[in-house]
Design a protein around this motif. Structure first.
Motif, PDB file in Angstrom:
ATOM      1  N   ILE A  42       0.866  -1.187   0.000  1.00  0.00           N
ATOM      2  CA  ILE A  42       0.000   0.000   0.000  1.00  0.00           C
ATOM      3  C   ILE A  42       0.902   1.237   0.000  1.00  0.00           C
ATOM      4  O   ILE A  42       1.222   1.777   1.068  1.00  0.00           O
ATOM      5  N   PRO A  43       1.358   1.698  -1.183  1.00  0.00           N
ATOM      6  CA  PRO A  43       2.270   2.850  -1.228  1.00  0.00           C
ATOM      7  C   PRO A  43       1.564   4.200  -1.312  1.00  0.00           C
ATOM      8  O   PRO A  43       2.227   5.220  -1.452  1.00  0.00           O
ATOM      9  N   ASP A  44       0.251   4.225  -1.201  1.00  0.00           N
ATOM     10  CA  ASP A  44      -0.511   5.420  -1.583  1.00  0.00           C
ATOM     11  C   ASP A  44      -0.474   6.571  -0.585  1.00  0.00           C
ATOM     12  O   ASP A  44      -0.690   7.715  -0.973  1.00  0.00           O
ATOM     13  N   THR A  45      -0.233   6.300   0.688  1.00  0.00           N
ATOM     14  CA  THR A  45      -0.383   7.365   1.686  1.00  0.00           C
ATOM     15  C   THR A  45       0.916   7.766   2.374  1.00  0.00           C
ATOM     16  O   THR A  45       0.942   8.783   3.070  1.00  0.00           O
ATOM     17  N   VAL A  46       2.003   7.008   2.214  1.00  0.00           N
ATOM     18  CA  VAL A  46       3.236   7.389   2.910  1.00  0.00           C
ATOM     19  C   VAL A  46       3.800   8.702   2.354  1.00  0.00           C
ATOM     20  O   VAL A  46       4.572   9.377   3.034  1.00  0.00           O
ATOM     21  N   GLY A  47       3.400   9.085   1.149  1.00  0.00           N
ATOM     22  CA  GLY A  47       3.788  10.398   0.636  1.00  0.00           C
ATOM     23  C   GLY A  47       3.153  11.523   1.441  1.00  0.00           C
ATOM     24  O   GLY A  47       3.773  12.581   1.644  1.00  0.00           O
ATOM     25  N   ILE A  48       1.927  11.311   1.908  1.00  0.00           N
ATOM     26  CA  ILE A  48       1.290  12.304   2.789  1.00  0.00           C
ATOM     27  C   ILE A  48       2.084  12.416   4.085  1.00  0.00           C
ATOM     28  O   ILE A  48       2.354  13.515   4.583  1.00  0.00           O
TER      29      ILE A  48
ATOM     30  N   ALA B 287      -5.640  16.745  18.421  1.00  0.00           N
ATOM     31  CA  ALA B 287      -5.698  15.291  18.298  1.00  0.00           C
ATOM     32  C   ALA B 287      -4.840  14.794  17.146  1.00  0.00           C
ATOM     33  O   ALA B 287      -4.738  15.419  16.089  1.00  0.00           O
ATOM     34  N   SER B 288      -4.202  13.636  17.354  1.00  0.00           N
ATOM     35  CA  SER B 288      -3.483  12.957  16.281  1.00  0.00           C
ATOM     36  C   SER B 288      -4.433  12.009  15.559  1.00  0.00           C
ATOM     37  O   SER B 288      -5.505  11.675  16.062  1.00  0.00           O
ATOM     38  N   SER B 289      -3.996  11.549  14.383  1.00  0.00           N
ATOM     39  CA  SER B 289      -4.798  10.594  13.605  1.00  0.00           C
ATOM     40  C   SER B 289      -4.391   9.159  13.896  1.00  0.00           C
ATOM     41  O   SER B 289      -4.986   8.220  13.370  1.00  0.00           O
ATOM     42  N   GLY B 290      -3.381   8.980  14.722  1.00  0.00           N
ATOM     43  CA  GLY B 290      -2.871   7.646  15.030  1.00  0.00           C
ATOM     44  C   GLY B 290      -1.418   7.758  15.424  1.00  0.00           C
ATOM     45  O   GLY B 290      -1.001   8.739  16.042  1.00  0.00           O
ATOM     46  N   ALA B 291      -0.616   6.779  15.023  1.00  0.00           N
ATOM     47  CA  ALA B 291       0.804   6.778  15.392  1.00  0.00           C
ATOM     48  C   ALA B 291       1.621   7.731  14.529  1.00  0.00           C
ATOM     49  O   ALA B 291       2.818   7.906  14.784  1.00  0.00           O
ATOM     50  N   HIS B 292       0.991   8.344  13.533  1.00  0.00           N
ATOM     51  CA  HIS B 292       1.683   9.254  12.618  1.00  0.00           C
ATOM     52  C   HIS B 292       2.876   8.535  11.987  1.00  0.00           C
ATOM     53  O   HIS B 292       2.691   7.502  11.359  1.00  0.00           O
ATOM     54  N   SER B 293       4.097   8.999  12.151  1.00  0.00           N
ATOM     55  CA  SER B 293       5.235   8.353  11.474  1.00  0.00           C
ATOM     56  C   SER B 293       6.366   8.041  12.433  1.00  0.00           C
ATOM     57  O   SER B 293       7.535   8.050  12.041  1.00  0.00           O
ATOM     58  N   ASN B 294       6.027   7.754  13.675  1.00  0.00           N
ATOM     59  CA  ASN B 294       7.057   7.490  14.685  1.00  0.00           C
ATOM     60  C   ASN B 294       6.781   6.202  15.430  1.00  0.00           C
ATOM     61  O   ASN B 294       5.636   5.839  15.662  1.00  0.00           O
ATOM     62  N   GLY B 295       7.850   5.516  15.794  1.00  0.00           N
ATOM     63  CA  GLY B 295       7.732   4.312  16.606  1.00  0.00           C
ATOM     64  C   GLY B 295       7.467   3.045  15.828  1.00  0.00           C
ATOM     65  O   GLY B 295       7.162   2.007  16.427  1.00  0.00           O
TER      66      GLY B 295
ATOM     67  N   PRO C 114      -2.461   8.106   7.581  1.00  0.00           N
ATOM     68  CA  PRO C 114      -1.384   9.094   7.431  1.00  0.00           C
ATOM     69  C   PRO C 114      -1.326  10.118   8.556  1.00  0.00           C
ATOM     70  O   PRO C 114      -2.314  10.400   9.238  1.00  0.00           O
ATOM     71  N   THR C 115      -0.143  10.668   8.723  1.00  0.00           N
ATOM     72  CA  THR C 115       0.114  11.740   9.679  1.00  0.00           C
ATOM     73  C   THR C 115      -0.798  12.934   9.401  1.00  0.00           C
ATOM     74  O   THR C 115      -0.953  13.339   8.251  1.00  0.00           O
ATOM     75  N   ARG C 116      -1.375  13.481  10.449  1.00  0.00           N
ATOM     76  CA  ARG C 116      -2.259  14.631  10.270  1.00  0.00           C
ATOM     77  C   ARG C 116      -1.446  15.875   9.921  1.00  0.00           C
ATOM     78  O   ARG C 116      -0.392  16.134  10.514  1.00  0.00           O
ATOM     79  N   LEU C 117      -1.936  16.634   8.963  1.00  0.00           N
ATOM     80  CA  LEU C 117      -1.320  17.905   8.580  1.00  0.00           C
ATOM     81  C   LEU C 117      -2.023  19.034   9.322  1.00  0.00           C
ATOM     82  O   LEU C 117      -3.222  19.248   9.155  1.00  0.00           O
ATOM     83  N   TYR C 118      -1.261  19.770  10.146  1.00  0.00           N
ATOM     84  CA  TYR C 118      -1.819  20.831  10.981  1.00  0.00           C
ATOM     85  C   TYR C 118      -1.598  22.220  10.406  1.00  0.00           C
ATOM     86  O   TYR C 118      -1.973  23.216  11.037  1.00  0.00           O
ATOM     87  N   VAL C 119      -1.019  22.312   9.217  1.00  0.00           N
ATOM     88  CA  VAL C 119      -0.532  23.590   8.704  1.00  0.00           C
ATOM     89  C   VAL C 119      -1.639  24.619   8.524  1.00  0.00           C
ATOM     90  O   VAL C 119      -1.577  25.726   9.083  1.00  0.00           O
ATOM     91  N   LYS C 120      -2.641  24.304   7.736  1.00  0.00           N
ATOM     92  CA  LYS C 120      -3.657  25.311   7.416  1.00  0.00           C
ATOM     93  C   LYS C 120      -4.439  25.762   8.646  1.00  0.00           C
ATOM     94  O   LYS C 120      -4.639  26.975   8.841  1.00  0.00           O
ATOM     95  N   PRO C 121      -4.898  24.848   9.521  1.00  0.00           N
ATOM     96  CA  PRO C 121      -5.592  25.313  10.736  1.00  0.00           C
ATOM     97  C   PRO C 121      -4.707  26.171  11.642  1.00  0.00           C
ATOM     98  O   PRO C 121      -5.167  27.178  12.188  1.00  0.00           O
ATOM     99  N   LEU C 122      -3.436  25.797  11.794  1.00  0.00           N
ATOM    100  CA  LEU C 122      -2.560  26.575  12.662  1.00  0.00           C
ATOM    101  C   LEU C 122      -2.274  27.954  12.082  1.00  0.00           C
ATOM    102  O   LEU C 122      -2.308  28.956  12.801  1.00  0.00           O
ATOM    103  N   LEU C 123      -2.010  28.018  10.782  1.00  0.00           N
ATOM    104  CA  LEU C 123      -1.771  29.324  10.161  1.00  0.00           C
ATOM    105  C   LEU C 123      -3.011  30.206  10.288  1.00  0.00           C
ATOM    106  O   LEU C 123      -2.915  31.408  10.554  1.00  0.00           O
ATOM    107  N   ALA C 124      -4.194  29.596  10.099  1.00  0.00           N
ATOM    108  CA  ALA C 124      -5.427  30.369  10.226  1.00  0.00           C
ATOM    109  C   ALA C 124      -5.583  30.922  11.642  1.00  0.00           C
ATOM    110  O   ALA C 124      -5.948  32.089  11.834  1.00  0.00           O
ATOM    111  N   ALA C 125      -5.290  30.084  12.649  1.00  0.00           N
ATOM    112  CA  ALA C 125      -5.438  30.529  14.039  1.00  0.00           C
ATOM    113  C   ALA C 125      -4.369  31.559  14.406  1.00  0.00           C
ATOM    114  O   ALA C 125      -4.641  32.520  15.138  1.00  0.00           O
ATOM    115  N   ILE C 126      -3.157  31.366  13.934  1.00  0.00           N
ATOM    116  CA  ILE C 126      -2.090  32.343  14.200  1.00  0.00           C
ATOM    117  C   ILE C 126      -2.491  33.713  13.659  1.00  0.00           C
ATOM    118  O   ILE C 126      -2.363  34.738  14.342  1.00  0.00           O
TER     119      ILE C 126
END
Length: 362
Positions: free
Chosen positions: A85-91, A191-199, A232-244
């Motif tokens: 399943i190579p489809d989501t590790v790019g995310i 909140a995280s979406s799971g283990a993300h990319s660690n461990g 996949p690891t959750r991307l926090y960029v757009k919500p954080l930039l919006a809140a900042i």
């Protein structure tokens, strides 16, 4: 005699040596439209040059500081390879880089990837890069280039590796963390979406102990075990930039990666302060209870290996906590008030997690 033997041998080509230039060219043609779909203001030119060009002025910056980051996906790649399943590790690849950039108050601008394999399989490469492009789209940054390397003898047939490189920018007076983080400030957790990319070296050992195959039904989620582990690891960029930008009240951010909460939260705190978190204030995804139970992993190891349910930490003044939490909620995040900042006992920045065992109770 040796010269004569040499003349009788068939000629060798690069393809005979294991490198297929035509396959590489074919993959580039698949990548071009994926990259074009991530274009944003500031991008100059397209794929095919020796370097990616970006115009900071066109991106709207007046006094920018560049912020760069690089990362990989670790042995989560082995799960993707073995589960086919190579489809989501790019995310994941994009998220690991750009989440690190946004914690410094910077907007990710562009991204480059490095994809290496023992033998280039065009369909696998296309699916990997499609995931990278999707990650860039979610983060609002452009995929401006990369490198595809076919290296027989370096990687086993079927294996591949990924690395990512991102550059962002922030106005000079908007860099984080701010210097005014102080005792009494509030810690918000996203909140995280799971283990993300660690461990995942530990995850894979626990899967071996469980006796389950990656195509077995997931014992803690929907779909197969492989699919659940590759969330996949959750991307926090757009919500954080919006809140900042909407509140101007965020003092510090910490991306919870390798080292977990104890290893990452102190990175945004001044010396002499620590975060005291109460694990009863958030809920960890079911994967963590399963990993702890099957692996009999000690609580301290869980906390220092995994994000345990919080992928991002936000530090704000107590008076601003409600409106920052609302801005993040409005942007789609699941937000909890999880702790406070206090003076530490040893003069160094730190993080204490109280009631951690409550995270593993069903």
């Amino acid at each position: 005699m040796s010269d004569q033997q040499g003349h009788n041998r068939p000629p060798l080509t690069y393809k005979d040596a294991g490198v297929d230039i035509d396959a590489g060219d074919d993959l580039v043609e698949h990548i071009k439209p994926l990259a074009r779909a991530t274009n944003r203001p500031g991008v100059m030119g397209g794929l095919g040059g020796f370097g990616g060009l970006f115009d900071l002025k066109a991106a709207g910056f007046s006094d920018p500081i560049l912020v760069s980051g690089t990362d990989g996906v670790g042995t989560k790649l082995k799960v993707a390879i073995e589960a086919a399943i190579p489809d989501t590790v790019g995310i994941d690849l994009v998220a690991m880089c750009v989440n690190d950039i946004v914690v410094q108050g910077a907007e990710p601008l562009f991204f480059l990837d490095y994809y290496a394999s023992g033998r280039l399989v065009v369909d696998t490469g296309r699916r990997l890069v499609a995931g990278i492009a999707e990650g860039c789209r979610r983060a609002g940054c452009a995929l401006v280039g990369g490198e595809t390397a076919e290296m027989p003898g370096m990687y086993a047939d079927g294996d591949y590796d990924l690395a990512g490189f991102a550059v962002g920018a922030a106005e000079r007076d908007a860099l984080l963390p701010r210097a005014d983080i102080a005792p009494g400030d509030v810690v918000l957790g996203l909140a995280s979406s799971g283990a993300h990319s660690n461990g995942y070296s530990l995850v894979r050992r626990i899967v071996e102990r469980s006796g389950l195959a990656y195509d077995a039904a997931s014992p803690f989620g929907t779909g197969t075990l492989g699919q659940a582990l590759l969330e996949p690891t959750r991307l926090y960029v757009k919500p954080l930039l919006a809140a900042i930008r909407a509140t101007g009240a965020i003092k510090g951010l910490a991306h919870i990666t390798g080292g977990g909460l104890p290893g990452n939260v102190p990175r945004c705190l001044p010396d002499g302060l620590r975060a005291r978190l109460d694990a009863r204030q958030w809920t960890a995804p079911a994967i963590f209870s399963w990993l702890r139970s099957v692996g009999q992993v000690p609580t301290d190891d869980m906390l220092r290996t995994f994000n345990c349910g919080l992928g991002m930490i936000v530090v704000v003044a107590a008076a601003d906590a409600a409106r920052v939490a609302q801005a993040l909620t409005d942007a789609g995040e699941s937000v909890r008030e999880v702790g406070t900042i206090e003076r530490g006992p040893d003069g160094e920045a730190g993080c204490v997690v109280d009631h951690a065992d409550s995270l593993w109770r069903s």
